[in-house]
Design a protein around this motif. Structure first.
Motif, PDB file in Angstrom:
ATOM      1  N   GLU A 281      -7.474   6.263   5.771  1.00 17.30           N
ATOM      2  CA  GLU A 281      -8.744   6.474   6.460  1.00 17.30           C
ATOM      3  C   GLU A 281      -8.633   6.180   7.952  1.00 17.30           C
ATOM      4  O   GLU A 281      -9.426   6.696   8.759  1.00 17.30           O
ATOM      5  N   LYS A 282      -7.657   5.337   8.332  1.00 14.58           N
ATOM      6  CA  LYS A 282      -7.458   4.985   9.743  1.00 14.58           C
ATOM      7  C   LYS A 282      -6.241   5.689  10.341  1.00 14.58           C
ATOM      8  O   LYS A 282      -5.828   5.367  11.460  1.00 14.58           O
ATOM      9  N   GLY A 283      -5.652   6.614   9.574  1.00 16.21           N
ATOM     10  CA  GLY A 283      -4.542   7.381  10.098  1.00 16.21           C
ATOM     11  C   GLY A 283      -3.178   6.748   9.936  1.00 16.21           C
ATOM     12  O   GLY A 283      -2.217   7.151  10.604  1.00 16.21           O
ATOM     13  N   TYR A 284      -3.059   5.775   9.029  1.00 14.90           N
ATOM     14  CA  TYR A 284      -1.774   5.109   8.802  1.00 14.90           C
ATOM     15  C   TYR A 284      -1.283   5.379   7.380  1.00 14.90           C
ATOM     16  O   TYR A 284      -2.044   5.825   6.517  1.00 14.90           O
ATOM     17  N   GLU A 295       3.110  -2.383  14.250  1.00 13.06           N
ATOM     18  CA  GLU A 295       2.200  -1.746  15.191  1.00 13.06           C
ATOM     19  C   GLU A 295       0.830  -2.440  15.112  1.00 13.06           C
ATOM     20  O   GLU A 295       0.305  -2.679  14.032  1.00 13.06           O
ATOM     21  N   PRO A 296       0.233  -2.825  16.269  1.00 12.39           N
ATOM     22  CA  PRO A 296      -1.012  -3.618  16.263  1.00 12.39           C
ATOM     23  C   PRO A 296      -2.146  -2.991  15.467  1.00 12.39           C
ATOM     24  O   PRO A 296      -2.841  -3.692  14.721  1.00 12.39           O
ATOM     25  N   GLY A 297      -2.375  -1.698  15.624  1.00 14.51           N
ATOM     26  CA  GLY A 297      -3.457  -1.056  14.891  1.00 14.51           C
ATOM     27  C   GLY A 297      -3.246  -1.125  13.392  1.00 14.51           C
ATOM     28  O   GLY A 297      -4.187  -1.367  12.622  1.00 14.51           O
ATOM     29  N   LEU A 298      -2.015  -0.917  12.967  1.00 13.11           N
ATOM     30  CA  LEU A 298      -1.679  -1.004  11.542  1.00 13.11           C
ATOM     31  C   LEU A 298      -1.911  -2.419  11.034  1.00 13.11           C
ATOM     32  O   LEU A 298      -2.497  -2.622   9.959  1.00 13.11           O
ATOM     33  N   SER A 299      -1.467  -3.410  11.791  1.00 14.97           N
ATOM     34  CA  SER A 299      -1.637  -4.810  11.392  1.00 14.97           C
ATOM     35  C   SER A 299      -3.113  -5.163  11.250  1.00 14.97           C
ATOM     36  O   SER A 299      -3.503  -5.902  10.333  1.00 14.97           O
TER      37      SER A 299
END
Length: 408
Positions: A281-284, A295-299
């Protein structure tokens, strides 16, 4: 009556039932296996058997090549007593874990150490894919580990109940083929081996009993986080199956959390399938988490999932604490260790906040056997069947009356 504290040394007991010599030999071998190195005097104290009985049993075990002497224990008076350990290469076993997102095969020695491992990440593998992976892998695994097939005791398979029927995200229509397959038939070639099939969470819990925290906690609940969410209940060293063999199925419980779909099964979110959906849903992708990407967004996405998953886990854990009162709740599965540790720690913290509302709250900890727990637990099944005693006959607290000594 209060139970034995988890830090007390466990005690094994002999028995005067039929086939006592065989039982006592299994109990003695199990004691050496999980608490070695041990002297014969220590074995007599742990099992409750007489010195002469232990002498006869250990003589047979040495002759059978199941144990070996490992030097002498120094520090006392007189002749130093000889220490005994299991012979790691006495025999071997194969363990297979079939799940909706992977197939894992392990080769373990008698001590439980994994000597070879093959895994294939594949979504909703069909029976033919499992059969093919096993047939093209097993000879190479044996050769690389220098293991003779004649020393393989058997093969254990850990597989979720209703593998092809539970509706998890992404399940293809033809996955229901699993409902028509006899699991043992997938492993008929290239070798003829006894095959033991077990629920994956049960296998993981049994492996933890033999090789993990179950050695210091004889009553625990094992939560297995895989493509779904399962559980295994161990009470007084015995795995509890329930009337229909479906105990521990906490994944089917419904979540009342405000951020979940009303009536949604907990495993819809608290599972690798649920994590994958949250990440998408967040592109990961889940693969990035499994590979340790930082990666910060993934974390941030994973941290958010851990927070929500921990809150959802408090629902079944409330019930587990109230109805079962285990010594510890162990969390295992294929989630990478840092994330599994974080989930266990956050869930434990939330449960401690709820302690005043419950009669007792067991700590939540990461299991000693995590990623490969079902496969390793499956590999233990043949050892248990042929060489080790029934778990319910094993553990007693210190000070419990000894088992009746029988001729060995």
């Amino acid at each position: 009556m209060t139970g034995r504290a988890s830090h007390e040394r466990p005690r094994l007991s002999g028995t005067n039932l039929e086939r006592a010599a065989d039982h006592n030999q299994r109990v003695t071998l199990h004691a050496i296996r999980v608490m070695s190195p041990l002297t014969r005097v220590e074995l007599a104290r742990i099992t409750g058997l007489t010195g002469p009985a232990i002498a006869n049993i250990t003589k047979r075990l040495l002759q059978d090549g199941l144990i070996e002497e490992a030097g002498q224990r120094r520090g006392g008076r007189g002749q130093p007593p000889t220490k005994l350990v299991v012979k790691r290469d006495a025999c071997y076993s194969i363990g297979v874990n079939i799940d909706r997102d992977h197939i894992t095969i392990v080769l373990v020695d008698f001590s439980g150490e994994t000597l070879a491992r093959v895994t294939e990440d594949v979504d909703f593998a069909l029976p033919d894919q499992v059969r093919a992976l096993y047939r093209r892998s097993i000879r190479t695994m044996l050769r690389k580990a220098n293991v003779d097939i004649a020393k393989i005791v058997g093969l254990g398979v850990a597989v979720p109940d209703d593998l092809g029927l539970v509706d998890l995200p992404g399940r293809p229509a033809n996955y229901s083929a699993w409902d028509e397959v006899e699991i043992a038939s997938l492993f008929e070639q290239p070798f003829t081996l006894p095959v033991f099939v077990e629920n994956d969470a049960a296998a993981a819990a049994m492996g933890e009993m033999q090789l993990g925290h179950g050695q210091s906690n004889n009553s625990f609940f094992y939560i297995l986080l895989s493509s779904g969410l399962g559980g295994g209940l161990v009470i007084d060293g015995t795995y509890i199956r329930g009337a229909n063999g479906r105990s521990g199925e906490l994944g089917f419980m419904r979540s009342p959390q405000h951020d979940a779909t009303p009536g949604e099964q907990i495993q819809t979110f608290v599972s690798l399938s649920g994590l994958a959906r949250s990440l998408e849903e967040k592109g990961y992708a889940l693969a990035a988490v499994m590979q340790g990407a930082a990666e910060p967004g993934l974390s941030a996405c994973v941290t958010d999932w851990i927070e929500r998953a921990a809150h959802q886990l408090t629902v079944p854990i409330d019930a587990i604490n109230c109805l079962v009162n285990p010594g510890v709740i162990l969390l295992g599965g294929r989630l990478p260790t840092p994330e599994l540790d974080a989930l266990a720690a956050r869930t434990d913290a939330l449960m401690r906040q709820r302690a005043a509302l419950l009669p007792s709250v067991a700590p939540v900890r990461r299991a000693a056997l995590s990623a490969d727990a079902p496969a390793v637990g499956a590999a233990i099944l043949p050892f248990s069947h042929f060489l080790l005693p029934k778990p319910g006959a094993l553990w007693k607290a210190q000070g419990h009356p000894d088992g009746v000594d029988e001729p060995a």
